[in-house]
Every structure is written in structure tokens, then in C-alpha cells.
Write a protein that holds these residues in place. Sequence first.
Motif, PDB file in Angstrom:
ATOM      1  N   THR A   3       0.830  -1.200   0.000  1.00 40.71           N
ATOM      2  CA  THR A   3       0.000   0.000   0.000  1.00 40.71           C
ATOM      3  C   THR A   3       0.864   1.250   0.000  1.00 40.71           C
ATOM      4  N   GLU A   5       1.356   3.373   2.287  1.00 40.60           N
ATOM      5  CA  GLU A   5       1.002   4.426   3.233  1.00 40.60           C
ATOM      6  C   GLU A   5       1.854   4.311   4.487  1.00 40.60           C
ATOM      7  N   LYS A   6       2.165   5.454   5.055  1.00 38.17           N
ATOM      8  CA  LYS A   6       3.017   5.498   6.241  1.00 38.17           C
ATOM      9  C   LYS A   6       2.153   5.748   7.470  1.00 38.17           C
ATOM     10  N   TYR A  29       1.791  -1.723   4.961  1.00 35.73           N
ATOM     11  CA  TYR A  29       1.989  -0.335   5.374  1.00 35.73           C
ATOM     12  C   TYR A  29       3.423  -0.144   5.856  1.00 35.73           C
ATOM     13  N   ASP A  50       0.623   9.223   6.757  1.00 32.66           N
ATOM     14  CA  ASP A  50      -0.699   9.270   6.132  1.00 32.66           C
ATOM     15  C   ASP A  50      -1.807   9.133   7.170  1.00 32.66           C
ATOM     16  N   THR A  77      -4.275  15.154   8.665  1.00 30.57           N
ATOM     17  CA  THR A  77      -3.838  13.786   8.964  1.00 30.57           C
ATOM     18  C   THR A  77      -4.855  13.111   9.888  1.00 30.57           C
ATOM     19  N   GLN A 116      -8.454   2.096   5.847  1.00 32.87           N
ATOM     20  CA  GLN A 116      -8.856   2.269   4.443  1.00 32.87           C
ATOM     21  C   GLN A 116      -9.958   3.322   4.307  1.00 32.87           C
ATOM     22  N   LEU A 119      -8.317   6.751   4.963  1.00 37.89           N
ATOM     23  CA  LEU A 119      -7.438   7.138   3.868  1.00 37.89           C
ATOM     24  C   LEU A 119      -8.259   7.471   2.630  1.00 37.89           C
ATOM     25  N   LEU A 123      -8.292  11.000   0.915  1.00 31.97           N
ATOM     26  CA  LEU A 123      -7.946  11.193  -0.485  1.00 31.97           C
ATOM     27  C   LEU A 123      -8.946  12.106  -1.205  1.00 31.97           C
TER      28      LEU A 123
END
Length: 125
Positions: A3, A5-6, A29, A50, A77, A116, A119, A123
Motif C-alpha cells: 500500500t 502508506e506510512k 503499510y 498518512d 492527517t 482504508q 485514507l 484522499l
Amino acid sequence: METGEKILVVDDNNFLRSVVSKMLSMLGYEVLSADSGENGLSLFLKNKFDIVLSDYEMPGMDGVAFACSVKKSSPRTPVVIMTGAGKETVLARKSTAVDEVISKPFTLAGIDETIQNLLGKALFA
């Protein structure tokens, strides 16, 4: 599955922090972790994340105070609070800094779904 993402995981419980970090790493991740709100904030300010997962009850800076500090420097965030105290306890203190609350014990699928969703929301926000 990669993915990319951090995620920052903050929990004063070494075992729980380690397990959550390993589970998230297995999902693809990139995970960094800290053992306190203060150390988590220091990591957060030096890196771009993220999403942030934090324990609610920690000595010193608790999860809600930590979430407020994260939002001061990065309002977009998402911050998720993990708690054994019960969702109502956190929501009673909930500020706009907390995006979601996950009750312990939680499942890997539950955490991943929450991430998810946030995020996805992030997005398109």
C-alpha cells in the motif's frame, strides 16, 4: 500487497505496540512506532505520515492531547484512538482532533477497514 502508506503507531504498551506495528507491516503499510505521546509527536514532526494510531490512556500526554498536537501541525492527517476504556469515554472527551475510535480488543480486519475508510476519506476530502 503493497500500500505504501506510512502509519505512526503510538502506545505505551510494548507488546500491543509491537503486535499492531507487525500486523500493519504485514498488510503492506510502512510503520513507525513510539512508546509515548511525547515521542510520537517528535516522530510525527520529523516525518510525513498518512495516518496516526494512538492509544488513549498513556502516562504524560494521553491520546486526545496527542491527537490535538498532531492536528495543530497537520490538520488533515487522520488520527485513530485505540482504547480499552470504551468508545463512549473517548467520545465524551472527543475533540475534532480524533477522527475515529477503535475499541480493544480489535481485529486486524477491523483496523485495516478503519484505515482504508479514513485514507479513502482523506484522499477525497
